[in-house]
Enzyme design. Sequence first.
Site, short mmCIF file in Angstrom:
data_model
loop_
_atom_site.label_atom_id
_atom_site.label_comp_id
_atom_site.label_asym_id
_atom_site.label_seq_id
_atom_site.Cartn_x
_atom_site.Cartn_y
_atom_site.Cartn_z
N HIS A 97 -4.67 -0.81 -5.76
CA HIS A 97 -3.23 -0.61 -5.82
C HIS A 97 -2.74 -1.25 -7.12
CE1 HIS A 97 1.00 -1.37 -4.65
NE2 HIS A 97 0.83 -0.52 -3.66
N ASP A 156 -7.39 -8.30 -1.82
CA ASP A 156 -6.08 -7.76 -1.47
C ASP A 156 -6.21 -7.21 -0.05
OD1 ASP A 156 -4.02 -6.02 -0.95
OD2 ASP A 156 -4.14 -4.94 -2.85
N GLN A 204 -3.80 -3.89 3.45
CA GLN A 204 -4.02 -2.83 4.44
C GLN A 204 -4.92 -3.28 5.58
OE1 GLN A 204 -2.53 0.02 4.66
NE2 GLN A 204 -1.47 -0.11 2.70
N LYS A 253 3.29 -4.84 6.78
CA LYS A 253 2.24 -3.87 7.11
C LYS A 253 1.49 -4.31 8.36
CE LYS A 253 1.61 -2.73 2.24
NZ LYS A 253 2.11 -1.37 2.07
N1 PMP Z 1 -2.13 -3.64 -2.04
C1 PMP Z 1 -2.27 -2.61 -1.21
C2 PMP Z 1 -3.66 -2.11 -0.90
C3 PMP Z 1 -1.14 -2.01 -0.65
O1 PMP Z 1 -1.29 -0.98 0.18
C4 PMP Z 1 0.13 -2.52 -0.97
C5 PMP Z 1 1.39 -1.88 -0.41
N2 PMP Z 1 1.40 -0.49 -0.45
C6 PMP Z 1 0.21 -3.62 -1.81
C7 PMP Z 1 -0.94 -4.16 -2.34
C8 PMP Z 1 1.52 -4.23 -2.17
O2 PMP Z 1 2.09 -4.82 -1.02
P1 PMP Z 1 3.58 -5.36 -1.06
O3 PMP Z 1 4.41 -4.24 -1.62
O4 PMP Z 1 3.90 -5.64 0.37
O5 PMP Z 1 3.59 -6.57 -1.90
#
Ligand code: PMP
Length: 419
Positions: free
Chosen positions: A136, A213, A216, A239
């Site tokens: 991401h 990270d 998910q 999430k």
């Molecule tokens: N990493 C992954 C794999 C994600 O799916 C997400 C959110 N889509 C994030 C990081 C970022 O998370 P946040 O917007 O809650 O900081």
Amino acid sequence: MFSDTFPLKINTIVPLNIDTVRSDFPILSSEIHGKPLIYFDNAATTQKPQQVIDAISDYYLHHNSNVHRGVHKLSRQATISFEETRKKLAAFLNAAHDHEIIFTRGTTEAINLVAYTFGESTIREGDEVIVSSLEHHSNLVPWQQLCIRKNAHLRVIPIFDNGELDMEAYTAMLNERTRLVAVNHISNSLGTINPVKEITRMAHEHGAAVIIDGAQALSHGPVDVQDIDCDFYAFSAHKMYGPMGIGGLYGKESRLENMPPFHYGGEMIETVSFEKTVFNKLPYKFEAGTPNVADAIGFGAAVDYISRLGWEFIREQESKLLNYGTQQLSAIEGLKIIGTAPHKASIVSFLPANIHFYDAGMVIDQYSIAVRTGNHCTQPLMARLGIQGTIRASFSFYNTTAEIDKLVEAVLKVKELFA
Ligand code: PMP
């Protein structure tokens, strides 16, 4: 893979019924375009059970007060509830110490915390940082920018066409200049579950630190940070059936102790004079300013909720939905599933032949089905796959196979309209 050694906490006493579970989520009984909502955008954010909503409103109704600083009753109550969530998270992740859990705004801030503290103080010119093709933007841009600032090299683990990491290429990439490996536990775009324990072991053999990270992962199965042995693990409450605007970073005590603070101000200090500041002990050294108390308490309620359902129920439901969804969608002529790794979470990305995902998304919305369309904040991954984006259906334990049938009906309609 998820750790199987982590004990499944608070097993359910009464067998769970999907209707009862769904009734915990008020939004699931609402209508969009005059039809019952079908929510398949759980990878973007999960819905919130009444228990989480109640915990937040109860705090504002009865306990609102700032934490850590007061001797009055309300402040002490707020502090206890706030710190209770830290304890719950430490147990949930099987951290060795409660003070290894730092509250942040979410995964993105947790990763930036590590980039600006550990990264700034450790990475030097010529060093190497490894990320994967599946990242991401939140677990890519902070490292890319750090490497630019430090004149260090960003290296990228390639993937196979099915969305699996090429572990041989990763092995070949590790060397004495590798300082940090940053990978996601589960890909938000393809659902691939990455072998984070193996990735960590190999990085450590080369003296590199590892940040996972986990945005998910924490809603899908047990995670044991001591078993994985990672140095850092980042996550977001929203999430995990919890509120937005709060999340956290797990960091090994030995790492956190040696890192400089991220933000400066109140709470993170022990003593201050005009000449000098002595920083607070862990975890407060990394928590400057008034924290998001209400949402931390809501986060605690979300962790309780997941624990009450139990991983057995969650995994059984989600693997049934993943298998059924994959099967039913693959049966549509010309439709391609994007991401077919053998170990996957309940995320199905797909593309119907010759139809733009935005056009498809608009029609699917008319069926009152919420799916995500686009690049899912993984533009380099989309470029690697030679596409601009996908339609992504991400399932939660509260979804049903009947809802998947509706999605299939909607996709067939898309084909009919745009053929
Ligand atoms: N990493 C992954 C794999 C994600 O799916 C997400 C959110 N889509 C994030 C990081 C970022 O998370 P946040 O917007 O809650 O900081």
